[in-house]
Design a protein around this motif. Structure first.
Motif, PDB file in Angstrom:
ATOM      1  N   TYR A   1     -33.835  17.646  -3.367  1.00  0.00           N
ATOM      2  CA  TYR A   1     -35.249  18.503  -3.069  1.00  0.00           C
ATOM      3  C   TYR A   1     -36.060  18.240  -4.512  1.00  0.00           C
ATOM      4  O   TYR A   1     -35.832  17.861  -5.364  1.00  0.00           O
ATOM      5  N   THR A   2     -37.341  18.707  -3.817  1.00  0.00           N
ATOM      6  CA  THR A   2     -38.393  18.504  -4.979  1.00  0.00           C
ATOM      7  C   THR A   2     -39.101  19.861  -5.213  1.00  0.00           C
ATOM      8  O   THR A   2     -39.282  20.575  -4.454  1.00  0.00           O
ATOM      9  N   GLU A   3     -39.380  20.080  -6.533  1.00  0.00           N
ATOM     10  CA  GLU A   3     -40.019  21.303  -7.020  1.00  0.00           C
ATOM     11  C   GLU A   3     -41.534  20.655  -7.243  1.00  0.00           C
ATOM     12  O   GLU A   3     -41.796  20.198  -8.336  1.00  0.00           O
ATOM     13  N   TYR A   4     -42.271  21.180  -6.434  1.00  0.00           N
ATOM     14  CA  TYR A   4     -43.960  20.960  -6.980  1.00  0.00           C
ATOM     15  C   TYR A   4     -44.664  21.969  -7.534  1.00  0.00           C
ATOM     16  O   TYR A   4     -44.618  23.210  -7.164  1.00  0.00           O
ATOM     17  N   LEU A   5     -45.227  21.704  -8.759  1.00  0.00           N
ATOM     18  CA  LEU A   5     -45.487  22.784  -9.819  1.00  0.00           C
ATOM     19  C   LEU A   5     -47.029  22.719  -9.960  1.00  0.00           C
ATOM     20  O   LEU A   5     -47.700  23.093 -11.092  1.00  0.00           O
TER      21      LEU A   5
ATOM     22  N   ALA B   1     -44.207  17.522 -10.877  1.00  0.00           N
ATOM     23  CA  ALA B   1     -43.224  17.840 -10.171  1.00  0.00           C
ATOM     24  C   ALA B   1     -41.737  17.585 -10.683  1.00  0.00           C
ATOM     25  O   ALA B   1     -41.787  16.648 -11.491  1.00  0.00           O
ATOM     26  N   TYR B   2     -40.681  18.299 -10.161  1.00  0.00           N
ATOM     27  CA  TYR B   2     -39.459  17.803 -10.447  1.00  0.00           C
ATOM     28  C   TYR B   2     -38.646  17.463  -9.378  1.00  0.00           C
ATOM     29  O   TYR B   2     -38.585  18.229  -8.294  1.00  0.00           O
TER      30      TYR B   2
ATOM     31  N   TYR C   1     -34.885  16.708  -7.966  1.00  0.00           N
ATOM     32  CA  TYR C   1     -33.673  16.526  -8.205  1.00  0.00           C
ATOM     33  C   TYR C   1     -32.786  15.770  -7.155  1.00  0.00           C
ATOM     34  O   TYR C   1     -32.950  15.479  -6.157  1.00  0.00           O
TER      35      TYR C   1
END
Length: 354
Positions: free
Chosen positions: A296-300, A304-305, A307
């Motif tokens: 999955y992706t964490e959009y900040l 973005a991170y 995984y």
């Protein structure tokens, strides 16, 4: 001036030893943060310094004077508790004045100290309110102010932000950092939040299971962690630790590819440590690198991170540009920025130098 020296400190509760010989030097005006997972002994160590619990073995010195048998009120130490511990029937003024009066100070001196602390913490409009009429952040500032009026040599803060929401936590963290700059005292701060530790500390003490794993500046701990525990605890997202085998100058994982990261330590079986900044991703599998699958992706916003699950099951985080797009479950190839990898022994977890 406040210099602390902990020598061989042990603490036992009946037959259970929870601190196993703590040796630590804390210099004058330092901001030191004890950090570690719940149950590691950091709050227990703080209580021993405050004198709230007796030391089972070892010695504690403050400015060269042995403090083991000195009463808490005579140590020149003030403590701010996680639960605020304000008197509910007293207003803000009386809460701040209570400790100063117990010290035997005359009324003008008590008033002067309260006015000074209230101005510093921006509490002047709140002096007539009861604790129930205050927000969480305001209560925390009152607890800090109560400690301030005693003008201690050492401030102890036991997870003071844990009861606050995220926005208040950031605000009060800034207040504490400003306060340390203004009063110049020695502060010891306990938290399990490594972000607080990294942003506040001059020196971080990483604890685990009643022992000190590493002591150093935030930069030291982030860039040169002493072992896999410190490496995984310091940093957010955490460092990925991949068990790899070195062969012909390359690192490989079972059925998951191999890559060249430059000069290697002299060990055939080791763990590769990867910070998100060091990890590079490319869509598709093939060529140099480890094969993996996007989880999955964490959009900040500003970044973005992503995984990625490697073939051996290890979860690796990669920092990417916010516009880079990686579909969930898509195959990717993982490579590493040259010189950015960390190496640890697969046997005991200690740091290895190429």
């Amino acid at each position: 001036m406040a210099q602390l020296s902990l020598r061989g400190i042990k603490k036992r509760f009946r037959n259970t030893e929870v601190l196993h010989g703590i040796d630590l030097e804390i210099g004058d005006r330092e901001f030191v943060v004890f950090v570690g997972p719940s149950g590691c002994g950091k709050s227990t160590l703080l209580r021993l310094i405050a004198g709230l619990d007796p030391i089972s073995d070892g010695e504690f010195f403050l400015n060269g004077h042995r403090m083991n048998d000195v009463a808490p009120s005579r140590r020149g130490i003030a403590m701010v508790f996680q639960s605020y511990a304000l008197y509910p029937h007293m207003d803000v003024y009386e809460n701040m004045a209570f400790g100063a009066r117990l010290m035997g100070l005359d009324k003008p001196e008590v008033e002067r100290r309260i006015a000074e602390a209230a101005q510093m913490l921006r509490l002047e409009p709140l002096m007539a309110r009861k604790p129930r009429e205050l927000s969480g952040g305001q209560r925390q500032r009152v607890a800090i102010g109560r400690a301030l009026v005693r003008k201690p040599d050492v401030f102890l803060l036991d997870e003071p932000l844990s009861n606050l929401d995220a926005a208040l936590r950031a605000d009060v963290r800034l207040e504490i950092a400003r306060l340390h700059r203004e009063i110049g005292g020695t502060m010891i701060y306990v938290t399990h939040d490594q972000v607080e530790a990294m942003t506040l500390a001059d020196k971080i003490v990483v604890m685990n299971a009643g022992r000190i794993e590493q002591v150093g500046s935030p930069r030291d701990l982030y860039e040169t962690p002493a072992n896999t525990f410190v490496a995984a605890f310091i940093g957010s997202p955490r460092m990925a630790l991949v068990t790899v085998t070195a062969k012909d100058g390359r690192l490989g994982i079972d059925n998951g590819g191999a890559l060249d990261v430059g000069v290697l330590p002299g060990a055939s079986s080791l763990r590769l440590g990867l910070r998100p900044d060091a990890v590079k991703l490319a869509n598709g599998v093939g060529g140099e690198g480890f094969s993996g699958q996007v989880v999955y992706t964490e959009y900040l916003g500003d970044n973005a991170y992503v995984y990625v699950r490697l073939a051996d099951g290890t979860l690796v985080a990669a920092r990417t540009a916010p516009n880079d797009h990686f579909e969930p479950d898509a195959p990717v190839t993982v490579t590493v920025t040259p010189g950015a990898a960390h190496f640890f022994s697969a046997d005991d977890g200690r740091r290895l130098v190429p």
